[in-house]
Write an enzyme that holds these catalytic residues in place. Structure first.
Site, short mmCIF file in Angstrom:
data_model
loop_
_atom_site.label_atom_id
_atom_site.label_comp_id
_atom_site.label_asym_id
_atom_site.label_seq_id
_atom_site.Cartn_x
_atom_site.Cartn_y
_atom_site.Cartn_z
N ASP A 9 0.86 -1.16 0.00
CA ASP A 9 0.00 0.00 0.00
C ASP A 9 0.91 1.23 0.00
O ASP A 9 2.09 1.14 0.38
CB ASP A 9 -0.89 -0.03 1.24
CG ASP A 9 -1.73 1.22 1.38
OD1 ASP A 9 -2.49 1.53 0.45
OD2 ASP A 9 -1.61 1.90 2.42
N ARG A 45 -6.71 12.26 7.32
CA ARG A 45 -6.53 10.87 6.92
C ARG A 45 -7.77 10.03 7.21
O ARG A 45 -8.20 9.22 6.38
CB ARG A 45 -5.32 10.28 7.64
CG ARG A 45 -5.05 8.82 7.34
CD ARG A 45 -4.83 8.58 5.86
NE ARG A 45 -4.38 7.21 5.59
CZ ARG A 45 -4.40 6.65 4.40
NH1 ARG A 45 -4.85 7.32 3.34
NH2 ARG A 45 -3.98 5.42 4.22
#
Length: 225
Positions: A9, A45
């Site tokens: 990721d 986030r």
């Protein structure tokens, strides 16, 4: 089965997503941001991820860049920051996120051992290319796979399908690493060997599967591969 491919990721795993707010807060004239940047970075986030999950469920797909802007707008509103110039600065910095300090050496070790390495990310292709170039890690990557190609965000299985389609490997030949517990869990359920980079020391997510490995950072990935 032996690992043929190491897949990562991007945001929060290879790239420090808190860096945009931290760097901006260190600039002259950012007194208001200095007081709140850790919370702003966390909110940014969190909302970025929440919006991607909701859009995956509803099928109302947009680019990750749009999700990133929407998440920042929410975070700035919560922090009471009505500053268009700051908004543009934070967004610009997101294209230049640094890699965590262990990343270049870790990737270099994997390549020296003959491993293929790739990114599999919710990020838009142009965002990922910008971050990879800025961090100087492109020489270690054999592919940068973006959900732009399938039009849905992780943890949809169609995203993980991209790895086998690109490299012609079985799921159990892949070591997939993410800093997101939900991503590592979904990838484990999909059939990848997985490592969760738990930099914050969070509890294990209660989901459909668990990662095979839990790490503090990426240093030991070559040993797992």
């Amino acid at each position: 089965m032996a690992t043929k491919l190491c897949v990562f990721d991007a945001y929060g795993t290879l790239f420090d997503v808190a860096a945009a707010a931290r760097v901006a807060a260190e600039e002259p004239g950012r007194g208001a941001l200095q007081q709140v940047w850790p919370q702003l970075a966390e909110d940014w986030r969190r909302k970025q991820l929440e919006y991607s999950w909701l859009r995956a469920v509803t099928g109302d797909h947009v680019s990750f860049w749009q999700v990133t802007q929407d998440g920042l707008d929410w975070a700035m509103a919560r922090a009471g920051l009505d500053d268009p110039e700051l908004r543009e600065r934070l967004l610009a910095l997101y294209w230049e996120l640094p890699a965590y300090r262990e990343v270049p050496m870790m990737l270099a070790r994997l390549k020296a051992e003959g491993r293929d390495c790739a990114i599999l990310s919710n990020g838009s292709r142009d965002m990922l290319e910008g971050a990879v170039d800025s961090a100087g890690i492109g020489i270690y990557l054999d592919a940068v796979l973006s959900v732009d190609e399938v039009g849905i965000f992780k943890p949809a299985a169609r995203v993980y399908d991209m790895v086998g389609a690109r490299f012609g490997c079985a799921p159990d030949e892949v070591l997939f690493t993410s800093s997101n517990g939900w991503d590592a869990a979904a990838a484990s359920a999909y059939g990848f060997r997985t490592a969760w980079v738990n930099r914050a020391g969070l509890p294990m997510d209660r989901l459909m599967a668990e990662p095979a490995h839990v790490l503090d950072d990426l240093t030991t990935i070559p040993e797992l591969a």
